[in-house]
Design an enzyme around this catalytic site. Structure first.
Site, mmCIF file in Angstrom:
data_model
loop_
_atom_site.group_PDB
_atom_site.id
_atom_site.type_symbol
_atom_site.label_atom_id
_atom_site.label_comp_id
_atom_site.label_asym_id
_atom_site.label_seq_id
_atom_site.Cartn_x
_atom_site.Cartn_y
_atom_site.Cartn_z
ATOM 1 N N SER A 1 0.847 -1.198 0.000
ATOM 2 C CA SER A 1 0.000 0.000 0.000
ATOM 3 C C SER A 1 0.878 1.242 0.000
ATOM 4 C CB SER A 1 -0.884 0.035 1.244
ATOM 5 O OG SER A 1 -1.495 1.308 1.352
ATOM 6 N N TYR B 1 -1.491 -2.259 10.032
ATOM 7 C CA TYR B 1 -1.619 -2.436 8.572
ATOM 8 C C TYR B 1 -0.288 -2.143 7.883
ATOM 9 C CZ TYR B 1 -3.573 -1.667 3.832
ATOM 10 O OH TYR B 1 -3.860 -1.723 2.483
ATOM 11 N N LYS C 1 2.200 -4.611 5.609
ATOM 12 C CA LYS C 1 2.580 -4.350 4.216
ATOM 13 C C LYS C 1 4.092 -4.123 4.079
ATOM 14 C CE LYS C 1 -1.581 -4.541 2.334
ATOM 15 N NZ LYS C 1 -1.966 -5.660 1.463
HETATM 16 P P1 NAP Z 1 -11.927 -5.140 -0.200
HETATM 17 O O1 NAP Z 1 -12.809 -4.411 -1.140
HETATM 18 O O2 NAP Z 1 -12.198 -5.068 1.274
HETATM 19 O O3 NAP Z 1 -11.901 -6.687 -0.651
HETATM 20 C C1 NAP Z 1 -11.125 -7.592 0.077
HETATM 21 C C2 NAP Z 1 -11.112 -8.939 -0.622
HETATM 22 O O4 NAP Z 1 -10.196 -9.795 0.094
HETATM 23 C C3 NAP Z 1 -12.457 -9.647 -0.605
HETATM 24 O O5 NAP Z 1 -12.590 -10.369 -1.805
HETATM 25 C C4 NAP Z 1 -12.333 -10.617 0.584
HETATM 26 O O6 NAP Z 1 -13.135 -11.798 0.451
HETATM 27 C C5 NAP Z 1 -10.865 -10.980 0.481
HETATM 28 N N1 NAP Z 1 -10.282 -11.474 1.731
HETATM 29 C C6 NAP Z 1 -10.211 -10.850 2.940
HETATM 30 N N2 NAP Z 1 -9.590 -11.646 3.836
HETATM 31 C C7 NAP Z 1 -9.264 -12.792 3.179
HETATM 32 C C8 NAP Z 1 -8.645 -14.006 3.546
HETATM 33 N N3 NAP Z 1 -8.213 -14.210 4.807
HETATM 34 N N4 NAP Z 1 -8.502 -14.975 2.609
HETATM 35 C C9 NAP Z 1 -8.952 -14.802 1.334
HETATM 36 N N5 NAP Z 1 -9.550 -13.674 0.920
HETATM 37 C C10 NAP Z 1 -9.710 -12.686 1.835
HETATM 38 O O7 NAP Z 1 -10.380 -4.698 -0.366
HETATM 39 P P2 NAP Z 1 -9.643 -3.913 -1.579
HETATM 40 O O8 NAP Z 1 -9.690 -2.471 -1.297
HETATM 41 O O9 NAP Z 1 -10.105 -4.436 -2.862
HETATM 42 O O10 NAP Z 1 -8.124 -4.366 -1.290
HETATM 43 C C11 NAP Z 1 -7.413 -5.272 -2.118
HETATM 44 C C12 NAP Z 1 -5.931 -5.165 -1.784
HETATM 45 O O11 NAP Z 1 -5.454 -3.854 -2.088
HETATM 46 C C13 NAP Z 1 -5.585 -5.398 -0.296
HETATM 47 O O12 NAP Z 1 -4.394 -6.145 -0.187
HETATM 48 C C14 NAP Z 1 -5.388 -3.994 0.239
HETATM 49 O O13 NAP Z 1 -4.552 -3.964 1.371
HETATM 50 C C15 NAP Z 1 -4.769 -3.318 -0.964
HETATM 51 N N6 NAP Z 1 -4.906 -1.854 -0.972
HETATM 52 C C16 NAP Z 1 -6.134 -1.277 -1.032
HETATM 53 C C17 NAP Z 1 -6.230 0.114 -1.027
HETATM 54 C C18 NAP Z 1 -7.562 0.839 -1.062
HETATM 55 O O14 NAP Z 1 -7.578 2.066 -0.866
HETATM 56 N N7 NAP Z 1 -8.672 0.162 -1.319
HETATM 57 C C19 NAP Z 1 -5.059 0.897 -0.956
HETATM 58 C C20 NAP Z 1 -3.829 0.252 -0.891
HETATM 59 C C21 NAP Z 1 -3.758 -1.129 -0.897
HETATM 60 P P3 NAP Z 1 -14.669 -11.876 1.048
HETATM 61 O O15 NAP Z 1 -15.530 -11.079 0.103
HETATM 62 O O16 NAP Z 1 -14.975 -13.340 1.009
HETATM 63 O O17 NAP Z 1 -14.608 -11.291 2.418
#
Ligand code: NAP
Length: 242
Positions: free
Chosen positions: A137, A150, A154
């Site tokens: 991130s 967090y 990361k």
């Molecule tokens: P999100 O919308 O909350 O979606 C999270 C996804 O991860 C869902 O499909 C969830 O499955 C799955 N998940 C959670 N825990 C899990 C586990 N233990 N095993 C398998 N699957 C799991 O998150 P997002 O924003 O798309 O984030 C995706 C990635 O990008 C993450 O690594 C996050 O840290 C990174 N990121 C996001 C942002 C941001 O601003 N959004 C910024 C920087 C980095 P379920 O639906 O079954 O719960």
């Protein structure tokens, strides 16, 4: 024969966009999820509707037996693995002074242990010429209060990436991570006021929130032929949110 991609956390958010994009690029895609089977089947349905190939497989990335099964089932269904995208992640926020060890253990388990376990299976199974992509991130550079657990998780992911790239020497497999900035998904939006969202959206010089498709574009590049010379890197895809 189609190439095979595993995308963890592909039921929602960035992972769903990645799964759809890789399917449109011609990959057969494994749509992994933790518990939300309805959303995972929606992702699969959207891919199939666009004439793509996809299969949902449930597995908690923090659980070694389930991660092994995820790869075993993929190989059973498609015979090989070419690309692994470990996108699954959570972001519980808590100030360090609170000492919330449960939140700390959970985020380390999902984000860091999960990456380690997925890397281990990917290292064993990804075919020659394949790609392994992890998720960090861009918030690492900000050190915002409450992001301690967090950011710790990361930072660990960023440490693992070049080590695995070195360990895979000679197999023509790249290992990289993408570090998105604020992106419009449940993970970012949940628990924030409209004012906080507006303020964080303006921090990047491009003055908007990232969209899941912005990040899926970067995955498509790294997973495709044009990404073949990028190795052991952390790509900060964030509109300039430095
Ligand atoms: P999100 O919308 O909350 O979606 C999270 C996804 O991860 C869902 O499909 C969830 O499955 C799955 N998940 C959670 N825990 C899990 C586990 N233990 N095993 C398998 N699957 C799991 O998150 P997002 O924003 O798309 O984030 C995706 C990635 O990008 C993450 O690594 C996050 O840290 C990174 N990121 C996001 C942002 C941001 O601003 N959004 C910024 C920087 C980095 P379920 O639906 O079954 O719960």
């Amino acid at each position: 024969m189609a190439k095979i991609a595993i995308v963890t956390g592909a039921s929602r958010g960035i992972g769903r966009s990645i799964a759809k994009r890789l399917a449109a690029d011609g990959f057969a895609v494994i749509v992994n999820y933790a518990g939300n089977s309805v959303a995972a089947e929606e992702t699969v349905g959207e891919i199939r509707k666009a004439d793509g190939e996809a299969l949902a497989i449930k597995a908690d990335v923090a659980n070694p037996a389930e991660v092994k099964q995820l790869f075993d089932k993929t190989i059973e269904a498609y015979g090989r693995v070419d690309v692994v995208v470990n996108n699954a992640g959570i972001m519980p926020l808590s100030p360090i002074a609170k000492g919330d060890i449960e939140a700390f253990d959970k985020v380390i388990a999902t984000n860091l242990r999960g990456t380690f376990l997925i890397f281990a299976q990917a290292a064993q199974h990804v075919a020659e010429g394949g790609r392994i992509i992890a998720f960090s991130s861009s918030v690492l550079a900000k050190s915002f209060p409450t992001y301690g657990p967090y950011i710790a998780s990361k930072a660990g992911v960023e440490g693992l990436v070049p080590v695995l790239a070195n360990e895979l020497r000679g197999r023509n497999i790249t290992v990289n991570a993408i570090a998105p900035g604020p992106t419009g998904t449940d993970l970012f939006l949940t628990g924030k006021t409209p004012e906080q969202i507006a303020q964080l959206s303006k921090l990047a010089p491009l003055e908007r929130l990232g969209q899941p498709e912005d990040i899926a574009n970067v995955v498509s590049f790294l997973a495709g032929p044009d990404g073949s010379w990028v190795n052991a890197q952390i790509l900060r895809a964030n509109g300039g949110f430095a």
